[in-house]
Structures are given as C-alpha cells and as structure tokens.
Design a protein around this motif. Sequence first.
Motif, short mmCIF file in Angstrom:
data_model
loop_
_atom_site.label_atom_id
_atom_site.label_comp_id
_atom_site.label_asym_id
_atom_site.label_seq_id
_atom_site.Cartn_x
_atom_site.Cartn_y
_atom_site.Cartn_z
N ARG A 29 59.51 51.51 -7.37
CA ARG A 29 60.14 52.13 -6.19
C ARG A 29 61.38 52.92 -6.58
O ARG A 29 61.89 52.80 -7.68
CB ARG A 29 60.49 51.04 -5.17
CG ARG A 29 59.26 50.33 -4.63
CD ARG A 29 59.60 49.18 -3.70
NE ARG A 29 60.41 48.19 -4.40
CZ ARG A 29 61.49 47.60 -3.87
NH1 ARG A 29 61.86 47.86 -2.63
NH2 ARG A 29 62.18 46.71 -4.56
N CYS A 71 55.36 48.15 -5.57
CA CYS A 71 56.02 49.22 -4.81
C CYS A 71 56.21 48.70 -3.38
O CYS A 71 56.32 47.50 -3.16
CB CYS A 71 55.23 50.52 -4.86
SG CYS A 71 53.65 50.50 -3.98
N ARG A 76 51.61 53.35 -4.49
CA ARG A 76 52.22 53.89 -5.71
C ARG A 76 51.96 52.97 -6.90
O ARG A 76 51.65 53.44 -7.99
CB ARG A 76 53.74 54.05 -5.54
CG ARG A 76 54.15 55.26 -4.77
CD ARG A 76 55.64 55.30 -4.59
NE ARG A 76 56.03 54.32 -3.58
CZ ARG A 76 57.27 54.03 -3.23
NH1 ARG A 76 58.29 54.63 -3.83
NH2 ARG A 76 57.53 53.15 -2.30
N SER A 77 52.09 51.67 -6.67
CA SER A 77 51.89 50.73 -7.78
C SER A 77 50.45 50.77 -8.28
O SER A 77 50.20 50.58 -9.47
CB SER A 77 52.30 49.32 -7.38
OG SER A 77 51.63 48.89 -6.22
#
Length: 113
Positions: A29, A71, A76-77
């Motif tokens: 993040r 995240c 996103r992760s």
Amino acid sequence: MIDHVRPAQLSAWFATAPEGSMPLVLDVREPWELQTASVRADGFELVAIPMGELSARLAELNPARPTACLCHHGARSLRVAAFLDHHDFERVANITGGIDAWSHEADPGVPRY
C-alpha cells in the motif's frame, strides 16, 4: 503458484514454510494508507514497499522466503504476488481481502478505511 490466504489462515500458511525461514508480509500500500492502518508483525517480518516501487526495489526481497502480499482489499497484492511468481519467488501468497479483512478476521483494532 500463488496461494490465496485469508488473514485468519495466515498463521497456518506460515506454519507450512520450511523450518528456519522467517515469513514475510509484504505490504504494497501507499505511505498514506500505512499511516491510516497497519498490521502488527507477529511471527513474521513486515516490509512496506508501495506497488509502484517494487520493480526498482525487487533486489531487497529474497525469492526463497515465504512472502504474503497485503494491500487494502486484495487486488493490488494479487498483482504483486503474480509479479513475484513471475520472477521465480518460491512461495507466494495473496492475503485475500487485504487489510480490510484483516480488521475483521485477525485484529479488530486495525482501523478500516
């Protein structure tokens, strides 16, 4: 291969790591998100590298180390986990649901945003 692990299952995933390897949670993040809500490292090392900086900082990570990506909600992760898998990281997981799910399942003291 990318494993999909809920926060409540993370300890069990770490327990399957080879003996002597300290698991890593890679928080991808942005800095403002880390200031808003963060997890407490317990049985793992926590490293924060924003997703946009990862390719330039990839050498900071050990491909042999079990790495779970975190995240906000898990999108996103998951992309970062796929990136790591593509770069021959041996054990990679996406923390499904992200820090939002972490707040529900692992530590209600983690603020939601």
